[in-house]
Enzyme design. Structure first.
Site, PDB file in Angstrom:
ATOM      1  N   SER A 179       5.130  -1.303   1.764  1.00  0.00           N
ATOM      2  CA  SER A 179       6.091  -2.857   0.991  1.00  0.00           C
ATOM      3  C   SER A 179       7.059  -2.346   1.973  1.00  0.00           C
ATOM      4  O   SER A 179       7.894  -3.283   1.914  1.00  0.00           O
ATOM      5  CB  SER A 179       5.797  -2.354  -0.437  1.00  0.00           C
ATOM      6  OG  SER A 179       6.113  -1.234  -0.729  1.00  0.00           O
ATOM      7  N   HIS A 207       1.185  -6.519  -0.015  1.00  0.00           N
ATOM      8  CA  HIS A 207       1.643  -7.949   0.820  1.00  0.00           C
ATOM      9  C   HIS A 207       1.130  -8.624   2.210  1.00  0.00           C
ATOM     10  O   HIS A 207       1.073  -8.961   3.043  1.00  0.00           O
ATOM     11  CB  HIS A 207       2.679  -7.032   1.093  1.00  0.00           C
ATOM     12  CG  HIS A 207       3.800  -6.372   0.636  1.00  0.00           C
ATOM     13  ND1 HIS A 207       4.629  -6.882  -0.101  1.00  0.00           N
ATOM     14  CD2 HIS A 207       3.444  -5.350  -0.624  1.00  0.00           C
ATOM     15  CE1 HIS A 207       5.096  -6.582  -1.201  1.00  0.00           C
ATOM     16  NE2 HIS A 207       4.801  -5.226  -1.133  1.00  0.00           N
ATOM     17  N   LYS A 239       3.328 -12.600  -5.168  1.00  0.00           N
ATOM     18  CA  LYS A 239       4.146 -12.369  -4.283  1.00  0.00           C
ATOM     19  C   LYS A 239       3.889 -13.628  -3.598  1.00  0.00           C
ATOM     20  O   LYS A 239       4.408 -14.641  -3.992  1.00  0.00           O
ATOM     21  CB  LYS A 239       4.099 -11.168  -3.414  1.00  0.00           C
ATOM     22  CG  LYS A 239       4.430  -9.966  -3.903  1.00  0.00           C
ATOM     23  CD  LYS A 239       4.185  -8.444  -3.935  1.00  0.00           C
ATOM     24  CE  LYS A 239       4.766  -8.019  -4.692  1.00  0.00           C
ATOM     25  NZ  LYS A 239       4.550  -6.162  -4.649  1.00  0.00           N
TER      26      LYS A 239
HETATM   27  C1  LIG Z   1       5.101  -5.059  -5.978  1.00  0.00           C
HETATM   28  C2  LIG Z   1       3.676  -4.670  -5.919  1.00  0.00           C
HETATM   29  C3  LIG Z   1       3.016  -3.982  -6.711  1.00  0.00           C
HETATM   30  C4  LIG Z   1       2.654  -4.091  -8.181  1.00  0.00           C
HETATM   31  O1  LIG Z   1       2.341  -5.112  -8.051  1.00  0.00           O
HETATM   32  P1  LIG Z   1       3.331  -5.976  -9.625  1.00  0.00           P
HETATM   33  O2  LIG Z   1       2.717  -7.546  -9.977  1.00  0.00           O
HETATM   34  O3  LIG Z   1       4.277  -6.680  -9.294  1.00  0.00           O
HETATM   35  O4  LIG Z   1       3.258  -4.771 -10.409  1.00  0.00           O
HETATM   36  C5  LIG Z   1       1.722  -2.586  -6.620  1.00  0.00           C
HETATM   37  N1  LIG Z   1       1.784  -2.440  -5.009  1.00  0.00           N
HETATM   38  C6  LIG Z   1       2.638  -2.714  -3.965  1.00  0.00           C
HETATM   39  C7  LIG Z   1       2.272  -2.261  -2.684  1.00  0.00           C
HETATM   40  C8  LIG Z   1       3.585  -4.164  -4.296  1.00  0.00           C
HETATM   41  O5  LIG Z   1       4.459  -3.823  -3.499  1.00  0.00           O
END
Ligand SMILES: *Cc1c(COP(=O)(O)O)cnc(C)c1O
Length: 387
Positions: A179, A207, A239
């Site tokens: 990330s 991602h 995302k």
């Molecule tokens: C954003 C993210 C999460 C968390 O997801 P949310 O739905 O925002 O709680 C988990 N793992 C990774 C790699 C992320 O980037």
């Protein structure tokens, strides 16, 4: 000492180390540009990689579903909060990822906590890449299993640890796309390593889902990894999907186990049905509109070429996440605020999100950006660095 006296000492220390974090109030929808405190900024820090968070199809699906189901889901999935919209979304996620079943979670953080804790506990072992997302690390620490971190993307380091482990259940956990660095985990090699050492592989595709693989089906499809090779696949919906929530996809038995055992699944209110409906609308766009991924990829290439010409230190990333390594937290903050004065919103990422000494700008691209916006960002970087 009183509560506030005790806490303000720690807050002051954080400020002095340039690690203090502040929120800003956004006054517009997500998009290539956002309005913050009356200022219009080109947004290079969102995870809305495909520009779907404010797409009219999603908005319309949410509104029309809310007029049928209302807003609140009323209860957890296991009581009376599980609607037909949730069920259909789960089926569509399973089909998109080529898995037997999928299970919705209210957030990705909870999906990771719940999944790891349902699968391993005392007497077991969990192996995690050092750069894994905090939710995966927290899940591993909380599980009570022996928690071991291996060096980033270092197969030999992981193999040594697997070979020495005598745990009955061994779980290997990685970000599919890291990330804060934007690089990919070597999932095919990890899958064969896990098969050799009788370990289970879990990948967090927060991602990659939407961005990578045919039809945006994610990193597992990008690498052609079957359910048998990658048995525990997690993805998020907040995302690239532009909605909210998360899912885990895998075998029938895995999903039934999570329904019975994953506490962050069982003991929380289901996401609103209207959010599930908006997510379904997004999945249709993701599958149909290849141009979003192509455009995103061409913007990333354009940025990398321009940034390399400026002598910026980029990382080994082909994804929408393009960090510019700076080192100190202070210089990351200074550069981010200089960019903001010129109308660009870029996040300064500092410890503990990244290891000390690796503070960076985390520049993220979206299919909503234009080439001109990328060029303007490069010019602003050039001006700022010349100062
Ligand atoms: C954003 C993210 C999460 C968390 O997801 P949310 O739905 O925002 O709680 C988990 N793992 C990774 C790699 C992320 O980037």
């Amino acid at each position: 000492m009183s509560l506030d006296d005790e806490l303000s000492g720690a807050l002051d220390a954080r400020r002095q180390q340039h690690l203090y974090r502040q929120r800003r109030n956004v006054e517009s929808a997500q998009g290539a540009e956002v309005v913050v405190a009356g200022q219009r900024l080109v947004n290079f820090c969102s995870n809305d990689y495909l520009g779907l968070a404010n797409h009219p199809h999603l908005v319309e699906a949410l509104q029309s579903c809310a007029s049928h189901y209302g807003v609140g889901s009323g209860a957890s999935h296991l009581v009376c909060g599980h609607s037909r919209e949730h069920q259909q979304l789960e089926q569509e996620l399973a089909a998109a990822t080529g898995r037997e079943r999928a299970l919705l979670f209210s957030t990705g953080y909870m999906a990771n906590l719940g999944t790891i804790n349902a699968l391993v506990g005392k007497g077991d072992a969990v192996f995690e890449d050092k750069l894994n997302h905090a939710s995966l690390l927290d899940g591993g620490l909380l599980s009570g299993a022996r928690f071991q971190r291996f060096r980033h993307n270092d197969l030999a380091d992981l193999e040594g640890k697997l070979a020495r482990s005598e745990a009955r259940r061994k779980l290997v956990v990685v970000d599919a796309v890291f990330s804060m660095d934007g690089d990919l985990a070597p999932l095919p090699q990890l899958a064969s390593l896990c098969q050799r050492y009788n370990a289970w592989l879990m990948a967090d595709d927060a991602h990659g889902f939407g961005c990578l693989g045919a039809g945006g089906a994610g990193t597992a499809v990008h690498y052609g990894l079957s359910q048998q090779q990658l048995p525990i696949l997690m993805g998020t919906l907040g995302k690239a999907v532009g909605s909210f929530g998360a899912f885990v996809a895998g075998s029938e038995v895995l999903i039934e186990t999570l329904i019975q055992q994953a506490r962050p699944y069982i003991y929380t209110t289901a996401m609103p049905a209207a959010v599930a409906a908006a997510t379904r609308a997004s999945l249709r766009l993701i599958a149909a509109e290849e141009w979003r991924r192509q455009h995103l990829h061409s913007l990333v290439q354009r940025f990398r070429q321009g940034a390399t010409a400026l002598g910026l230190q980029l990382m080994d990333s082909e994804t929408a996440i393009q960090p510019v390594l700076l080192g100190s937290a202070e210089s990351a903050l200074q550069l981010a605020s200089a960019l903001q004065e010129q109308g660009f919103w870029v996040a300064a990422i500092r410890p503990p999100t990244v290891p000390p000494g690796t503070s960076r700008l985390r520049i993220t691209f979206s299919a909503a950006h234009s080439q001109e916006q990328v060029d303007a960002l490069l010019q602003a970087l050039q001006r700022t660095l010349a100062l």
